[in-house]
Design a protein around this motif. Sequence first.
Motif, short mmCIF file in Angstrom:
data_model
loop_
_atom_site.label_atom_id
_atom_site.label_comp_id
_atom_site.label_asym_id
_atom_site.label_seq_id
_atom_site.Cartn_x
_atom_site.Cartn_y
_atom_site.Cartn_z
N LEU A 1 0.80 -1.21 0.00
CA LEU A 1 0.00 0.00 0.00
C LEU A 1 0.84 1.27 0.00
N GLU A 2 2.14 1.13 0.33
CA GLU A 2 3.00 2.29 0.30
C GLU A 2 4.43 1.86 0.03
N ALA B 1 4.03 4.41 -10.10
CA ALA B 1 3.80 3.35 -9.12
C ALA B 1 4.73 2.17 -9.39
N ILE C 1 -0.76 -0.78 -8.71
CA ILE C 1 -2.04 -0.11 -8.53
C ILE C 1 -2.92 -0.41 -9.73
N ALA D 1 -6.12 4.42 -10.44
CA ALA D 1 -5.69 4.78 -9.09
C ALA D 1 -4.64 5.89 -9.15
N HIS D 2 -4.39 6.50 -8.03
CA HIS D 2 -3.46 7.61 -7.93
C HIS D 2 -2.44 7.32 -6.84
N ILE D 3 -1.27 7.94 -6.95
CA ILE D 3 -0.29 7.88 -5.88
C ILE D 3 0.24 9.29 -5.65
N ASP E 1 -1.27 6.00 -1.67
CA ASP E 1 -2.52 6.31 -2.35
C ASP E 1 -3.21 7.42 -1.57
N THR F 1 -6.27 6.75 0.66
CA THR F 1 -6.15 5.91 1.85
C THR F 1 -6.83 6.61 3.02
N CYS G 1 0.61 11.61 4.19
CA CYS G 1 0.27 10.21 4.41
C CYS G 1 -0.48 10.10 5.74
#
Length: 110
Positions: free
Chosen positions: A11-12, A50, A57, A61-63, A77, A80, A99
Amino acid sequence: MAVMTPARTRLEADYRALTADDQERFDEVMERADDNRDNGEYLALMLAAASIAGLRIPYGAHIRRCACSCWCPVIFDPATPGAHVIEHEAGFNLGRHQCPRCSDHHRETA
């Protein structure tokens, strides 16, 4: 019969764990995504960034890289739970986000 279990999704990621070359690639791709007006290209750039960071992802989706003042290295993300918008995108695609961990410890405002 073997039971298949889904692979764990990361997830990260840690920006500092990337090589110097990958950090440069990541930064370049994120800058291109930030200034890109074509949604399909923007989403492709999100996938590329990503991938450089070692995250898988789904399309769409976005980061973001944590943008708080503590220089947190987390790539995450922004959807989150617990993530915080420091500043919305002003004419660009990428706003500034914290974050969840940083948001919980020292929430920032623009």
